[in-house]
Motif scaffolding. Structure first.
Motif, PDB file in Angstrom:
ATOM      1  N   GLU A 288       4.744  -8.077   2.504  1.00 22.89           N
ATOM      2  CA  GLU A 288       5.555  -7.430   1.715  1.00 22.89           C
ATOM      3  C   GLU A 288       6.198  -6.167   2.006  1.00 22.89           C
ATOM      4  O   GLU A 288       6.664  -5.438   2.167  1.00 22.89           O
ATOM      5  CB  GLU A 288       5.504  -8.419  -0.150  1.00 22.89           C
TER       6      GLU A 288
ATOM      7  N   THR B  76       8.991  -3.965   3.652  1.00 28.42           N
ATOM      8  CA  THR B  76       9.841  -2.899   2.945  1.00 28.42           C
ATOM      9  C   THR B  76       9.208  -1.696   3.843  1.00 28.42           C
ATOM     10  O   THR B  76      10.402  -0.995   3.999  1.00 28.42           O
ATOM     11  CB  THR B  76       8.527  -2.178   1.361  1.00 28.42           C
TER      12      THR B  76
ATOM     13  N   GLN C 213      12.182  -2.344   6.119  1.00 29.62           N
ATOM     14  CA  GLN C 213      13.902  -1.945   5.972  1.00 29.62           C
ATOM     15  C   GLN C 213      13.895  -0.275   5.192  1.00 29.62           C
ATOM     16  O   GLN C 213      15.064   0.524   5.796  1.00 29.62           O
ATOM     17  CB  GLN C 213      13.916  -2.457   3.910  1.00 29.62           C
ATOM     18  N   THR C 214      12.288   0.625   4.888  1.00 33.88           N
ATOM     19  CA  THR C 214      12.680   1.801   4.457  1.00 33.88           C
ATOM     20  C   THR C 214      13.441   2.272   5.955  1.00 33.88           C
ATOM     21  O   THR C 214      14.069   3.518   6.011  1.00 33.88           O
ATOM     22  CB  THR C 214      11.587   2.365   4.399  1.00 33.88           C
TER      23      THR C 214
ATOM     24  N   LEU D 213       1.328   2.591   0.013  1.00 42.04           N
ATOM     25  CA  LEU D 213       3.464   2.437   0.821  1.00 42.04           C
ATOM     26  C   LEU D 213       3.360   3.932   0.922  1.00 42.04           C
ATOM     27  O   LEU D 213       4.259   3.944   1.767  1.00 42.04           O
ATOM     28  CB  LEU D 213       3.784   1.797  -0.478  1.00 42.04           C
TER      29      LEU D 213
ATOM     30  N   SER E  15       4.697   8.408  -5.032  1.00 38.27           N
ATOM     31  CA  SER E  15       5.171   7.649  -6.416  1.00 38.27           C
ATOM     32  C   SER E  15       4.758   8.287  -7.642  1.00 38.27           C
ATOM     33  O   SER E  15       4.242   9.834  -7.557  1.00 38.27           O
ATOM     34  CB  SER E  15       3.448   6.483  -5.908  1.00 38.27           C
TER      35      SER E  15
ATOM     36  N   LEU F 250       6.304   3.763 -10.174  1.00 34.43           N
ATOM     37  CA  LEU F 250       8.059   3.983  -8.577  1.00 34.43           C
ATOM     38  C   LEU F 250       7.254   5.077  -7.931  1.00 34.43           C
ATOM     39  O   LEU F 250       6.767   6.244  -7.962  1.00 34.43           O
ATOM     40  CB  LEU F 250       9.264   5.325  -9.849  1.00 34.43           C
ATOM     41  N   THR F 251       7.892   3.973  -6.344  1.00 35.44           N
ATOM     42  CA  THR F 251       7.776   5.350  -5.268  1.00 35.44           C
ATOM     43  C   THR F 251       9.365   4.809  -4.833  1.00 35.44           C
ATOM     44  O   THR F 251       9.775   4.369  -4.619  1.00 35.44           O
ATOM     45  CB  THR F 251       6.841   3.960  -4.093  1.00 35.44           C
TER      46      THR F 251
ATOM     47  N   LEU G 114      14.656   4.099  -0.099  1.00 33.39           N
ATOM     48  CA  LEU G 114      14.113   3.435  -0.343  1.00 33.39           C
ATOM     49  C   LEU G 114      13.682   3.777  -2.302  1.00 33.39           C
ATOM     50  O   LEU G 114      13.057   5.095  -2.259  1.00 33.39           O
ATOM     51  CB  LEU G 114      12.373   3.422  -0.366  1.00 33.39           C
TER      52      LEU G 114
ATOM     53  N   GLN H 132      11.096   1.807  -4.406  1.00 37.83           N
ATOM     54  CA  GLN H 132      10.470   0.699  -5.412  1.00 37.83           C
ATOM     55  C   GLN H 132       9.663   0.298  -6.649  1.00 37.83           C
ATOM     56  O   GLN H 132       9.162   1.877  -6.752  1.00 37.83           O
ATOM     57  CB  GLN H 132       9.715   0.360  -4.303  1.00 37.83           C
TER      58      GLN H 132
ATOM     59  N   GLU I  45       7.246  -0.438  -9.927  1.00 39.81           N
ATOM     60  CA  GLU I  45       5.626  -1.051  -9.956  1.00 39.81           C
ATOM     61  C   GLU I  45       6.222  -1.483 -11.793  1.00 39.81           C
ATOM     62  O   GLU I  45       6.270  -0.382 -12.312  1.00 39.81           O
ATOM     63  CB  GLU I  45       4.561  -1.146  -9.589  1.00 39.81           C
TER      64      GLU I  45
END
Length: 245
Positions: free
Chosen positions: A97, A101, A104-105, A134, A160, A185-186, A198, A200, A202
């Motif tokens: 995963e 990520t 895709q970034t 990350l 983050s 939040l990242t 990006l 992302q 959590e």
């Protein structure tokens, strides 16, 4: 650890930082001689090693793209990086995963059309984890790609932010991340244009705190950009000095 203990009445966190302060950052390009590009990146006690190979001939003909290069990302966490000493297989869902990520970034940022019918491989290894793995991987991969001479539209800088007691807190460490129900939040941006590549989340974040959280994350990314840019410029100056000697 309770949420109240993470932020003192004086506004200090458990490691002595203010809410808007980054952990100490250290990074070095060209740490691996056999890779086309590499980087060692530290943010606090989180340590990451990145290696880039390519653009090079695609390994599998079925994956060849005639108009662009393909980007492959492999991510792994060393068993000794935490106290658990847990060895993860390459098919671990969480590892795949994170690798997806990161891929895709970078895919919209790397100028893949300049190297059709080829592949660019990014290998990332976490040597020690203390939160923010990350963002550390994204920042390390940026340095390694630049070191490899891979053409990109801009740097990719990630940071983050968590929200504790309605207070946005920049660059969470492991204890802050593992606190129950801490929204995290990242964000990864292209610092020159300000475009987001990006975002992302959590856990859930209240809409009233979203704008301030994103703003703090963006400011953190801009600070990290200056660290990465300085590392690249210093490495370039050292290389030029060696060549002139």
């Amino acid at each position: 650890m309770s949420r109240a203990e993470l932020l003192s009445p004086e506004g200090l966190r458990i490691d002595g930082r203010r809410a808007n302060e980054l952990r100490k950052i250290s990074c070095r390009p060209s740490v691996l001689s056999q890779a086309d590009g590499s980087a060692y990146y530290e943010q606090g006690n989180t340590k990451c090693l990145a290696a880039v190979y390519g653009p090079r001939e695609a390994r599998f003909k079925a994956q060849v793209q005639h108009d662009r290069a393909i980007v492959n990302v492999e991510f792994n966490i060393a068993p000794f990086s935490t106290s658990e000493r847990k060895k993860r297989s390459k098919s671990d869902k969480r590892l795949l995963e994170i690798a997806s990520t990161i891929k895709q970034t970078f895919e919209p940022v790397i100028m893949t059309t300049l190297s059709p019918r080829s592949q660019i491989d990014i290998y990332l290894q976490i040597l020690q984890q203390d939160g923010g793995i990350l963002q550390a991987c994204i920042n390390a991969a940026t340095i390694a790609l630049i070191d490899a001479g891979v053409s990109m539209h801009d740097y990719v800088c990630a940071c983050s932010v968590g929200c504790i007691e309605k207070t946005p807190m920049l660059d969470l460490n492991h204890l802050e991340e593992s606190s129950s129900d801490t929204p995290e939040l990242t964000v990864a941006i292209l610092p020159k244009s300000g475009n987001v590549t990006l975002m992302q989340m959590e856990e859930r974040l209240h809409i009233d705190n979203f704008e301030s959280t994103v703003s703090l994350a963006t400011d953190g990314c801009q600070q990290i950009y200056h660290f990465l840019d300085d590392a690249i410029r210093n490495a370039s100056k050292s290389l030029m000095k060696k060549m002139n000697e």
